[in-house]
Design a protein around this motif. Structure first.
Motif, PDB file in Angstrom:
ATOM      1  N   ALA A 281      13.607  36.895  11.909  1.00  0.00           N
ATOM      2  CA  ALA A 281      13.712  35.568  12.515  1.00  0.00           C
ATOM      3  C   ALA A 281      14.301  35.611  13.920  1.00  0.00           C
ATOM      4  CB  ALA A 281      14.566  34.649  11.636  1.00  0.00           C
ATOM      5  N   VAL A 282      14.586  36.812  14.415  1.00  0.00           N
ATOM      6  CA  VAL A 282      15.306  36.984  15.682  1.00  0.00           C
ATOM      7  C   VAL A 282      14.368  37.548  16.738  1.00  0.00           C
ATOM      8  CG1 VAL A 282      17.200  38.228  16.804  1.00  0.00           C
ATOM      9  CG2 VAL A 282      17.497  37.306  14.487  1.00  0.00           C
ATOM     10  N   VAL A 283      14.468  37.031  17.951  1.00  0.00           N
ATOM     11  CA  VAL A 283      13.707  37.579  19.068  1.00  0.00           C
ATOM     12  C   VAL A 283      14.407  38.840  19.573  1.00  0.00           C
ATOM     13  CG1 VAL A 283      14.869  36.224  20.866  1.00  0.00           C
ATOM     14  CG2 VAL A 283      12.510  36.964  21.201  1.00  0.00           C
ATOM     15  N   LYS A 284      13.615  39.870  19.917  1.00  0.00           N
ATOM     16  CA  LYS A 284      14.173  41.148  20.362  1.00  0.00           C
ATOM     17  C   LYS A 284      13.858  41.387  21.841  1.00  0.00           C
ATOM     18  CE  LYS A 284      14.059  42.047  15.746  1.00  0.00           C
ATOM     19  NZ  LYS A 284      13.517  41.124  14.731  1.00  0.00           N
ATOM     20  N   GLN A 285      14.749  42.044  22.511  1.00  0.00           N
ATOM     21  CA  GLN A 285      14.477  42.495  23.865  1.00  0.00           C
ATOM     22  C   GLN A 285      13.551  43.695  23.800  1.00  0.00           C
ATOM     23  OE1 GLN A 285      15.428  41.182  26.963  1.00  0.00           O
ATOM     24  NE2 GLN A 285      13.840  42.650  27.573  1.00  0.00           N
ATOM     25  N   ARG A 286      12.410  43.632  24.471  1.00  0.00           N
ATOM     26  CA  ARG A 286      11.463  44.744  24.476  1.00  0.00           C
ATOM     27  C   ARG A 286      11.758  45.697  25.623  1.00  0.00           C
ATOM     28  NH1 ARG A 286       6.891  43.792  21.296  1.00  0.00           N
ATOM     29  NH2 ARG A 286       6.577  46.017  21.642  1.00  0.00           N
ATOM     30  N   PHE A 287      11.346  46.943  25.467  1.00  0.00           N
ATOM     31  CA  PHE A 287      11.581  47.927  26.517  1.00  0.00           C
ATOM     32  C   PHE A 287      10.754  47.616  27.757  1.00  0.00           C
ATOM     33  CE2 PHE A 287       7.499  49.482  25.439  1.00  0.00           C
ATOM     34  CZ  PHE A 287       7.091  50.331  26.459  1.00  0.00           C
ATOM     35  N   ASP A 288       9.659  46.903  27.600  1.00  0.00           N
ATOM     36  CA  ASP A 288       8.809  46.514  28.722  1.00  0.00           C
ATOM     37  C   ASP A 288       8.245  45.137  28.397  1.00  0.00           C
ATOM     38  OD1 ASP A 288       7.076  47.528  31.213  1.00  0.00           O
ATOM     39  OD2 ASP A 288       5.709  46.504  29.832  1.00  0.00           O
ATOM     40  N   GLY A 289       8.420  44.201  29.276  1.00  0.00           N
ATOM     41  CA  GLY A 289       7.906  42.867  29.021  1.00  0.00           C
ATOM     42  C   GLY A 289       8.980  41.924  28.530  1.00  0.00           C
ATOM     43  N   ASP A 290       8.554  40.701  28.242  1.00  0.00           N
ATOM     44  CA  ASP A 290       9.477  39.650  27.837  1.00  0.00           C
ATOM     45  C   ASP A 290       9.971  39.852  26.407  1.00  0.00           C
ATOM     46  OD1 ASP A 290       9.121  38.394  30.299  1.00  0.00           O
ATOM     47  OD2 ASP A 290       7.389  37.249  29.565  1.00  0.00           O
ATOM     48  N   PRO A 291      11.131  39.279  26.053  1.00  0.00           N
ATOM     49  CA  PRO A 291      11.595  39.332  24.664  1.00  0.00           C
ATOM     50  C   PRO A 291      10.552  38.742  23.719  1.00  0.00           C
ATOM     51  CG  PRO A 291      13.339  38.545  26.108  1.00  0.00           C
ATOM     52  CD  PRO A 291      12.087  38.580  26.938  1.00  0.00           C
ATOM     53  N   SER A 292      10.446  39.317  22.543  1.00  0.00           N
ATOM     54  CA  SER A 292       9.457  38.848  21.576  1.00  0.00           C
ATOM     55  C   SER A 292       9.884  39.284  20.185  1.00  0.00           C
ATOM     56  CB  SER A 292       8.071  39.414  21.901  1.00  0.00           C
ATOM     57  OG  SER A 292       8.065  40.829  21.765  1.00  0.00           O
ATOM     58  N   PRO A 293       9.306  38.677  19.143  1.00  0.00           N
ATOM     59  CA  PRO A 293       9.629  39.136  17.790  1.00  0.00           C
ATOM     60  C   PRO A 293       9.034  40.509  17.516  1.00  0.00           C
ATOM     61  CG  PRO A 293       7.911  37.460  17.743  1.00  0.00           C
ATOM     62  CD  PRO A 293       8.398  37.518  19.152  1.00  0.00           C
ATOM     63  N   VAL A 294       9.758  41.313  16.759  1.00  0.00           N
ATOM     64  CA  VAL A 294       9.270  42.620  16.311  1.00  0.00           C
ATOM     65  C   VAL A 294       9.634  42.720  14.840  1.00  0.00           C
ATOM     66  CG1 VAL A 294       9.319  45.113  16.654  1.00  0.00           C
ATOM     67  CG2 VAL A 294       9.720  43.602  18.599  1.00  0.00           C
ATOM     68  N   TRP A 295       8.629  42.746  13.970  1.00  0.00           N
ATOM     69  CA  TRP A 295       8.871  42.657  12.532  1.00  0.00           C
ATOM     70  C   TRP A 295       8.871  44.060  11.919  1.00  0.00           C
ATOM     71  CZ3 TRP A 295       4.656  40.063  14.881  1.00  0.00           C
ATOM     72  CH2 TRP A 295       4.921  38.745  15.256  1.00  0.00           C
ATOM     73  N   LEU A 296       9.962  44.784  12.091  1.00  0.00           N
ATOM     74  CA  LEU A 296      10.048  46.148  11.595  1.00  0.00           C
ATOM     75  C   LEU A 296      11.331  46.335  10.801  1.00  0.00           C
ATOM     76  CD1 LEU A 296       8.858  48.108  14.765  1.00  0.00           C
ATOM     77  CD2 LEU A 296       7.551  47.703  12.673  1.00  0.00           C
ATOM     78  N   ALA A 297      11.208  46.997   9.645  1.00  0.00           N
ATOM     79  CA  ALA A 297      12.354  47.190   8.763  1.00  0.00           C
ATOM     80  C   ALA A 297      13.431  48.050   9.414  1.00  0.00           C
ATOM     81  CB  ALA A 297      11.895  47.820   7.451  1.00  0.00           C
ATOM     82  N   GLY A 298      13.026  49.066  10.181  1.00  0.00           N
ATOM     83  CA  GLY A 298      14.007  49.924  10.818  1.00  0.00           C
ATOM     84  C   GLY A 298      14.900  49.169  11.780  1.00  0.00           C
ATOM     85  N   LEU A 299      14.297  48.262  12.550  1.00  0.00           N
ATOM     86  CA  LEU A 299      15.095  47.456  13.477  1.00  0.00           C
ATOM     87  C   LEU A 299      16.018  46.510  12.725  1.00  0.00           C
ATOM     88  CD1 LEU A 299      12.557  46.545  16.296  1.00  0.00           C
ATOM     89  CD2 LEU A 299      14.492  48.114  16.446  1.00  0.00           C
ATOM     90  N   ALA A 300      15.530  45.917  11.636  1.00  0.00           N
ATOM     91  CA  ALA A 300      16.370  45.009  10.854  1.00  0.00           C
ATOM     92  C   ALA A 300      17.602  45.737  10.323  1.00  0.00           C
ATOM     93  CB  ALA A 300      15.573  44.400   9.706  1.00  0.00           C
ATOM     94  N   ASN A 301      17.409  46.941   9.817  1.00  0.00           N
ATOM     95  CA  ASN A 301      18.546  47.727   9.336  1.00  0.00           C
ATOM     96  C   ASN A 301      19.518  48.069  10.464  1.00  0.00           C
ATOM     97  OD1 ASN A 301      18.435  48.623   6.358  1.00  0.00           O
ATOM     98  ND2 ASN A 301      16.312  48.814   7.005  1.00  0.00           N
ATOM     99  N   ARG A 302      18.968  48.514  11.587  1.00  0.00           N
ATOM    100  CA  ARG A 302      19.823  48.893  12.711  1.00  0.00           C
ATOM    101  C   ARG A 302      20.593  47.689  13.248  1.00  0.00           C
ATOM    102  NH1 ARG A 302      23.450  51.791  15.022  1.00  0.00           N
ATOM    103  NH2 ARG A 302      23.317  51.978  17.298  1.00  0.00           N
ATOM    104  N   HIS A 303      19.915  46.562  13.400  1.00  0.00           N
ATOM    105  CA  HIS A 303      20.577  45.393  13.963  1.00  0.00           C
ATOM    106  C   HIS A 303      21.600  44.802  12.984  1.00  0.00           C
ATOM    107  CE1 HIS A 303      16.973  44.830  16.906  1.00  0.00           C
ATOM    108  NE2 HIS A 303      17.777  45.813  17.242  1.00  0.00           N
ATOM    109  N   GLY A 304      21.365  44.961  11.690  1.00  0.00           N
ATOM    110  CA  GLY A 304      22.378  44.555  10.723  1.00  0.00           C
ATOM    111  C   GLY A 304      23.659  45.355  10.901  1.00  0.00           C
ATOM    112  N   ARG A 305      23.510  46.636  11.122  1.00  0.00           N
ATOM    113  CA  ARG A 305      24.683  47.486  11.363  1.00  0.00           C
ATOM    114  C   ARG A 305      25.387  47.076  12.655  1.00  0.00           C
ATOM    115  NH1 ARG A 305      26.214  53.067  10.156  1.00  0.00           N
ATOM    116  NH2 ARG A 305      27.431  53.929  11.873  1.00  0.00           N
TER     117      ARG A 305
END
Length: 545
Positions: A281-305
């Motif tokens: 449900a969170v918008v992510k900062q992308r390495f290139d381009g504007d912030p956008s959603p990225v629906w990946l389990a690895g990111l969810a785990n990392r961002h929870g930490r």
């Protein structure tokens, strides 16, 4: 002694549970409450399609933790079948409701973490209520129950989940058709790369209806393109996208972006300093381009930490998301990272594009499979902007390129990576190294032409020369090309002096040799990037109904 702090986490699975368990490791005395609307707080949602198809036989293997096990190990107060209904930011309370009894309770918090996820879209068409979706264990059970008596399934949507479901429903022996509004499968890939995946799907009995809109769902069929056609269907699964479950955040007055995703800073903090948010449900900062959603389990785990670390006073900033993803379909692996050529050209960016088609390991060692690779590079800085891979070893190569991107290694630097080599695992010049060599050649002045640029170049008067063997040419050639084999090219080089020539071979390697030869004879020459193989995939992708 200080008063124990209270942390409330709304939503479990990857993001929420990573936050909760990390917080416990950092603060043994805290009161940690997890609120989960569903029946299961910790389950392997990426494995759901594979239980549908029987690949994962044991349903219980998907349930990773229970409220009881989390209570025993981490002393977490986990409440399933409970919904957070309101946040009072001033009082720092969240109101929760038990779904079975309707009882409500107000929970005070020192820090609140939102991990509500994203829910499958239900497109506004007649009969949409007949379509099933896949988000959690209960959804999976409904699909399995419906598939038991079904014969013909329509899957709406050719993204990762839709195609994984299509594959697994075929494993169950069902007839499967996929309906997709885009002219290709798998949006994170460009058309010529996605076409390889589409071919594998068709070869395994999956019907593809691309560039087609689902207009209605009837009891025994679906309606396409506003009534232009129908498909028989006694089971319909909708996988057409997701929307963020951000209503709680919106009602609380937290900042959302234009698409409704929760806006956070580099430490997962929302516009309220006491409220954090993680997951889909969170918008992510992308390495290139504007912030956008990225629906990946690895990111969810990392961002929870990261959220837990920030709450505990040991903040670490999130790094920009690359969007690295992989899918396996009927034995074919497809992986991607970063931006697509399509997106970057639409933005008017100056880019270099490289296609190669090596084998995944040494060709002389048994079992070598073709691997199609695509690299997209910033033409000015040589920064890697994206890559795609389809075939044997695709996951390994995309992981290497994603690591290079994270480390700031330019495309040219891929040639210098020292990668593990033995004949059964790779080649002395790994396919990733070869991308670096090709980029090095382009930086040093070699010209290349993309498959979708060829027709316009030939219309401008460029001559197309096929340097493959006569036998290869007889099996298929680009219309308008002239056959001059590489071994006989020197004999014809003088007559080509002063011409503008595009050379092509099977995958581009012999074309590079031919281009180097002709340049020394005063020929203006370019190599067809990826050769006949890429041209054939690209033209087939844009011409297939």
């Amino acid at each position: 002694m200080t008063t124990p702090r209270t942390y409330v986490i709304v939503g479990g699975v990857a993001g929420g549970m990573s936050t909760a368990t990390r917080l416990r490791r950092l603060d043994e005395n805290a009161r940690i409450i997890v609120i989960e609307r569903g029946e299961h707080v910790s389950f392997a949602n990426c494995g759901l399609p594979y239980h549908v198809g029987g690949v994962i036989d044991d349903r219980s293997a998907l349930i990773l933790q229970t409220p009881e096990s989390l209570g025993a190990r981490f002393a977490l107060d986990v409440r399933v079948r409970t919904e957070a209904v309101a946040i009072d930011r001033e009082a720092r309370t969240v109101t929760v409701r038990a779904l079975d009894s309707g009882d409500e309770q107000s929970l005070s918090y020192d820090a609140l973490v939102l991990s509500p996820g994203a829910s499958p879209l239900r497109i506004p068409i007649p009969g949409v209520e007949r379509g099933l979706v896949l988000r959690d264990i209960a959804d999976m059970d409904r699909i399995i129950d419906a598939a038991t008596d079904a014969h013909r399934v329509v899957v709406a949507g050719a993204g990762f989940i839709g195609l994984e479901l299509a594959e697994n429903l075929r494993h169950r022996g069902l007839d499967v058709a996929v309906v997709e509004m885009l002219p290709q499968v798998l949006r994170p890939f460009d058309a010529e790369m996605a076409h390889i995946v589409a071919q594998r799907l068709r070869a395994n009995g999956v019907e593809l209806h691309l560039g087609t809109a689902l207009s209605g769902i009837e009891p025994d069929h679906v309606v396409l393109d506003g009534g232009a056609a129908t498909l028989p269907a006694d089971l319909v699964v909708l996988s057409v996208g997701v929307r963020p479950e951000s209503g709680l955040a919106r009602d609380a007055g937290l900042d959302l972006d234009a698409r409704g995703y929760i806006v956070v800073d580099a430490h997962q903090r929302t516009s309220d300093p006491a409220i954090f948010a993680v997951g889909d449900a969170v918008v992510k900062q992308r390495f290139d381009g504007d912030p956008s959603p990225v629906w990946l389990a690895g990111l969810a785990n990392r961002h929870g930490r990261l959220a837990a670390d920030a709450i505990a006073g040991r903040p670490h900033a999130a790094v920009p998301a690359l969007g690295t993803a992989v899918i396996g379909l009927f034995g074919l692996t497809a992986a991607a990272v970063g931006r697509t050529e399509r997106e970057l050209r639409d933005e008017g960016r100056e880019i270099r594009v490289i296609h190669t088609h090596p084998t995944d390991h040494a060709g002389y060692y048994p079992g070598a499979e073709q691997l199609s690779l695509k690299l997209i590079v910033n033409a000015g800085t040589d920064a890697i902007l994206g890559a795609q891979a389809v075939g044997g070893g695709a996951d390994k190569r995309i992981d290497i390129i994603a690591t290079a991107m994270a480390g700031g290694i330019p495309a040219r630097g891929l040639a210098d990576l020292e990668l593990a080599y033995a004949p059964q695992f790779g080649s002395a010049k790994d396919p990733v190294n070869m991308l670096g060599y090709v980029d090095d050649n382009l930086i040093d002045g070699e010209q290349s032409v993309q498959w979708h640029e060829l027709a316009s170049r030939m219309a401008e008067g460029w001559k197309l020369v096929d340097v493959r063997t006569a036998d290869e040419n007889a099996l298929g050639a680009i219309p308008g090309s002239e056959l001059i084999t590489l071994d006989s090219l020197r004999e014809h080089a003088e007559r080509l002096r002063g011409e503008r020539v595009i050379v092509t071979c099977k995958v581009g390697q012999r074309g590079h040799t031919a281009a180097a030869l002709l340049r020394q004879y005063g020929v203006t020459v370019a190599n067809l990037d990826g050769g006949y193989t890429t041209w054939r995939a690209g033209t087939a992708a844009v011409s297939t109904p």
